[in-house]
Design a protein around this motif. Sequence first.
Motif, PDB file in Angstrom:
ATOM      1  N   MET A   1      53.910 102.654  81.679  1.00  8.00           N
ATOM      2  CA  MET A   1      55.414 102.291  81.635  1.00  8.00           C
ATOM      3  C   MET A   1      55.324 100.565  82.014  1.00  8.00           C
ATOM      4  O   MET A   1      55.106 100.220  83.147  1.00  8.00           O
ATOM      5  N   PRO A   2      55.508  99.736  80.998  1.00  7.82           N
ATOM      6  CA  PRO A   2      55.547  98.171  81.085  1.00  7.82           C
ATOM      7  C   PRO A   2      56.670  97.855  82.221  1.00  7.82           C
ATOM      8  O   PRO A   2      57.867  98.577  82.167  1.00  7.82           O
ATOM      9  N   THR A   3      56.513  96.783  82.780  1.00  6.02           N
ATOM     10  CA  THR A   3      57.624  96.362  83.700  1.00  6.02           C
ATOM     11  C   THR A   3      57.773  94.768  83.070  1.00  6.02           C
ATOM     12  O   THR A   3      57.535  94.372  82.423  1.00  6.02           O
ATOM     13  N   MET A   4      59.077  94.567  83.584  1.00  7.48           N
ATOM     14  CA  MET A   4      59.852  93.292  83.234  1.00  7.48           C
ATOM     15  C   MET A   4      59.763  92.491  84.524  1.00  7.48           C
ATOM     16  O   MET A   4      59.651  93.060  85.596  1.00  7.48           O
ATOM     17  N   LYS A   5      59.945  91.034  84.299  1.00  9.04           N
ATOM     18  CA  LYS A   5      60.007  90.299  85.542  1.00  9.04           C
ATOM     19  C   LYS A   5      61.116  90.515  86.339  1.00  9.04           C
ATOM     20  O   LYS A   5      61.032  90.503  87.359  1.00  9.04           O
ATOM     21  N   GLU A   6      62.314  90.838  85.712  1.00  9.78           N
ATOM     22  CA  GLU A   6      63.475  90.964  86.581  1.00  9.78           C
ATOM     23  C   GLU A   6      63.821  92.489  86.516  1.00  9.78           C
ATOM     24  O   GLU A   6      63.684  93.195  85.438  1.00  9.78           O
ATOM     25  N   ALA A   7      64.439  92.963  87.498  1.00  7.89           N
ATOM     26  CA  ALA A   7      64.944  94.557  87.531  1.00  7.89           C
ATOM     27  C   ALA A   7      66.105  94.603  86.470  1.00  7.89           C
ATOM     28  O   ALA A   7      66.711  93.649  86.215  1.00  7.89           O
ATOM     29  N   ARG A   8      66.074  95.906  85.747  1.00  8.74           N
ATOM     30  CA  ARG A   8      67.387  96.168  85.118  1.00  8.74           C
ATOM     31  C   ARG A   8      68.632  96.095  85.718  1.00  8.74           C
ATOM     32  O   ARG A   8      68.595  96.381  87.045  1.00  8.74           O
ATOM     33  N   GLN A   9      69.548  95.680  85.229  1.00  3.05           N
ATOM     34  CA  GLN A   9      71.071  95.769  85.878  1.00  3.05           C
ATOM     35  C   GLN A   9      71.394  97.276  85.959  1.00  3.05           C
ATOM     36  O   GLN A   9      71.693  97.819  84.972  1.00  3.05           O
ATOM     37  N   ARG A  10      71.534  97.325  87.015  1.00  6.83           N
ATOM     38  CA  ARG A  10      72.115  99.019  87.465  1.00  6.83           C
ATOM     39  C   ARG A  10      73.604  99.193  87.440  1.00  6.83           C
ATOM     40  O   ARG A  10      74.140 100.024  87.207  1.00  6.83           O
ATOM     41  N   GLY A  11      74.155  98.173  87.837  1.00  2.00           N
ATOM     42  CA  GLY A  11      75.515  97.936  87.992  1.00  2.00           C
ATOM     43  C   GLY A  11      76.062  96.693  88.228  1.00  2.00           C
ATOM     44  O   GLY A  11      75.449  96.023  88.568  1.00  2.00           O
ATOM     45  N   ARG A  12      77.515  96.513  87.945  1.00  2.00           N
ATOM     46  CA  ARG A  12      78.030  95.268  88.486  1.00  2.00           C
ATOM     47  C   ARG A  12      79.367  95.443  89.120  1.00  2.00           C
ATOM     48  O   ARG A  12      79.934  96.684  89.038  1.00  2.00           O
ATOM     49  N   GLU A  13      79.824  94.750  89.918  1.00  2.00           N
ATOM     50  CA  GLU A  13      81.075  94.513  90.464  1.00  2.00           C
ATOM     51  C   GLU A  13      82.138  94.291  89.553  1.00  2.00           C
ATOM     52  O   GLU A  13      81.818  93.317  88.958  1.00  2.00           O
ATOM     53  N   ILE A  14      83.265  94.871  89.590  1.00  2.00           N
ATOM     54  CA  ILE A  14      84.245  94.571  88.842  1.00  2.00           C
ATOM     55  C   ILE A  14      85.161  94.113  89.765  1.00  2.00           C
ATOM     56  O   ILE A  14      85.904  94.355  90.564  1.00  2.00           O
TER      57      ILE A  14
END
Length: 164
Positions: free
Chosen positions: A146-159
């Motif tokens: 499982m390759p990793t990225m520098k930043e975490a995936r965006q899980r959600g955002r505030e609306i």
Amino acid sequence: MKTRLLPRRLASRFHPSLGAELDRLDADIRGIFENPFRSMAQLFAEVPQPIGWMPPVEIAEDGDKLTISAELPGIDPANVHVELDGNLLTIRGEKEEEHTEDEKAKKFHVVERAYGTFLRSFTVPSNVDTAKVSATFEKGVLKVEMPTMKEARQRGREIAVTAK
């Protein structure tokens, strides 16, 4: 000498049959000391066999990737399935029994090899690039990279809520 079995109330809260199993184990151990000359075949016949099995795994991080290795000896790669659903990685499969019809007539005294289905699930960190996850199977070992990225995936955002 008459023995008295104690109730296993606490154990039965966690698993209904655990108290009965502990009582049976206690009786078996007492029986060994009360009648030490019974045959070994009789003793081995009473050893409970495992219901299922769980393959051992290693999880390692190497710079820019995570690797999960699972030992799956004797399993056909076609019987191994890897699934990634959101942040949940699931490895499942089946190890088929290898006994022939001639061997099934044998009376086995010790069986330590496990057969049947298995399932292991792992929560994947949010910095894993799920589009690039791969799996290989070689010499009885499954490797999920499982390759990793520098930043975490965006899980959600505030609306933002606006008033009208």
